[in-house]
Design an enzyme around this catalytic site. Structure first.
Site, PDB file in Angstrom:
ATOM      1  N   GLY A   1       0.972  -1.283  -0.363  1.00 54.78           N
ATOM      2  CA  GLY A   1       0.536   0.298   0.318  1.00 54.78           C
ATOM      3  C   GLY A   1       0.477   1.459  -0.046  1.00 54.78           C
ATOM      4  O   GLY A   1       2.222   1.633  -0.191  1.00 54.78           O
ATOM      5  N   LEU A   2       0.316   2.621  -0.035  1.00 50.74           N
ATOM      6  CA  LEU A   2       0.952   3.706   0.266  1.00 50.74           C
ATOM      7  C   LEU A   2       1.852   3.826   1.067  1.00 50.74           C
ATOM      8  O   LEU A   2       1.603   3.096   2.030  1.00 50.74           O
ATOM      9  CB  LEU A   2       0.206   5.292  -0.875  1.00 50.74           C
ATOM     10  CG  LEU A   2      -1.013   5.117  -1.896  1.00 50.74           C
ATOM     11  CD1 LEU A   2      -1.386   5.963  -1.877  1.00 50.74           C
ATOM     12  CD2 LEU A   2       0.529   5.153  -2.815  1.00 50.74           C
TER      13      LEU A   2
ATOM     14  N   GLY B   1       2.231   5.431   4.268  1.00 47.97           N
ATOM     15  CA  GLY B   1       1.163   6.330   5.440  1.00 47.97           C
ATOM     16  C   GLY B   1      -0.224   5.295   5.191  1.00 47.97           C
ATOM     17  O   GLY B   1      -0.794   5.904   6.311  1.00 47.97           O
ATOM     18  N   ALA B   2      -0.202   4.508   4.673  1.00 49.08           N
ATOM     19  CA  ALA B   2      -1.874   3.903   4.477  1.00 49.08           C
ATOM     20  C   ALA B   2      -1.783   2.988   6.179  1.00 49.08           C
ATOM     21  O   ALA B   2      -2.738   2.607   6.424  1.00 49.08           O
ATOM     22  CB  ALA B   2      -1.864   2.785   3.482  1.00 49.08           C
TER      23      ALA B   2
ATOM     24  N   LYS C   1       0.626  -0.213   6.750  1.00 48.63           N
ATOM     25  CA  LYS C   1       1.227  -0.844   6.770  1.00 48.63           C
ATOM     26  C   LYS C   1       1.999  -1.580   7.866  1.00 48.63           C
ATOM     27  O   LYS C   1       1.804  -2.631   8.524  1.00 48.63           O
ATOM     28  CB  LYS C   1       2.161  -1.143   5.248  1.00 48.63           C
ATOM     29  CG  LYS C   1       1.738  -1.219   4.339  1.00 48.63           C
ATOM     30  CD  LYS C   1       2.610  -1.165   3.117  1.00 48.63           C
ATOM     31  CE  LYS C   1       3.896   0.264   2.807  1.00 48.63           C
ATOM     32  NZ  LYS C   1       2.980   1.102   2.949  1.00 48.63           N
ATOM     33  N   SER C   2       3.021  -0.662   8.234  1.00 47.52           N
ATOM     34  CA  SER C   2       3.976  -0.789   9.283  1.00 47.52           C
ATOM     35  C   SER C   2       3.252  -1.098  10.528  1.00 47.52           C
ATOM     36  O   SER C   2       3.313  -1.800  11.463  1.00 47.52           O
ATOM     37  CB  SER C   2       5.113  -0.248   9.031  1.00 47.52           C
ATOM     38  OG  SER C   2       5.788  -0.216   8.566  1.00 47.52           O
TER      39      SER C   2
ATOM     40  N   SER D   1       5.771  -1.815  -2.600  1.00 43.24           N
ATOM     41  CA  SER D   1       6.363  -2.776  -3.804  1.00 43.24           C
ATOM     42  C   SER D   1       4.853  -2.328  -4.585  1.00 43.24           C
ATOM     43  O   SER D   1       4.080  -2.682  -5.036  1.00 43.24           O
ATOM     44  CB  SER D   1       5.899  -4.458  -3.249  1.00 43.24           C
ATOM     45  OG  SER D   1       4.898  -4.392  -2.124  1.00 43.24           O
TER      46      SER D   1
END
EC number: 2.7.1.25
Length: 181
Positions: free
Chosen positions: A20-21, A23-24, A26-27, A94
């Site tokens: 994903g972008l 700031g979406a 993910k982390s 990615s």
């Protein structure tokens, strides 16, 4: 007892790939899932795209070729860990669909998670102001602004982080992965 396709097998690793972008979330989601799985006694590792870029892909830029190389390196490490029974959580932008498909096709028990939030939401979340700088043309090759992000067309799980909490995201991930909520 017969296991279904997405249930974890004893001694079998898997790779959960968060894309994903910037700031979406993910982390954030991957870290929260990592903590939950660790608490449950699951052998789990988190490969964060920023950490991998800093340690394994230092010197790579942000061209398509360099981004693809970075994703392939992450996939290689994730595959090694998964083959030894580890549940690997990959948190990496990615951005290119073809490269993600290529890498995921080589991994044991892969799950693609599209962590999705609109550009205006990730821009608001961006405490460093990178999106605003990229939108102003100050940062070249910024994914989602001046470089493409190719969203998965059929991810295994699609999480809209502008609509759900981190806790709800983790519940959905646990259920999808066969760990129960």
């Amino acid at each position: 007892m017969t296991a279904t396709l997405n249930q974890p097998q004893v001694g079998t690793g898997r790779v959960v790939w968060f894309t994903g972008l910037s700031g979406a979330g993910k982390s954030t989601l991957a870290s929260a899932l990592h903590a939950e799985l660790t608490a449950r006694g699951v052998a789990v590792e988190l490969l964060d795209g920023d950490a991998v870029r800093e340690n394994l892909s230092k010197g790579l830029g942000f061209s398509k070729q360099d981004r693809d190389t970075n994703v392939r390196r992450i996939g290689f490490v994730a595959g090694l860990l998964a083959k030894h029974g580890v549940t690997v959580l990959v948190s990496a932008i990615s951005p290119y669909a073809e490269t993600r498909r290529e890498v995921l096709s080589t991994l044991p028990n892969p799950t693609e998670v599209f962590v999705d939030a609109p550009l205006e939401v990730v821009t608001e979340r961006d405490v460093k102001g990178l999106y605003l700088r990229a939108l102003a043309g100050e940062i070249p090759h910024f994914t989602g602004v001046s470089d493409p992000y190719e969203a998965p067309q059929n991810p295994d799980l699609h999480l809209r982080t502008d609509r759900i909490s981190v806790e709800e995201g983790v519940r959905q991930l646990l259920a999808h992965l066969g760990y129960g909520a």
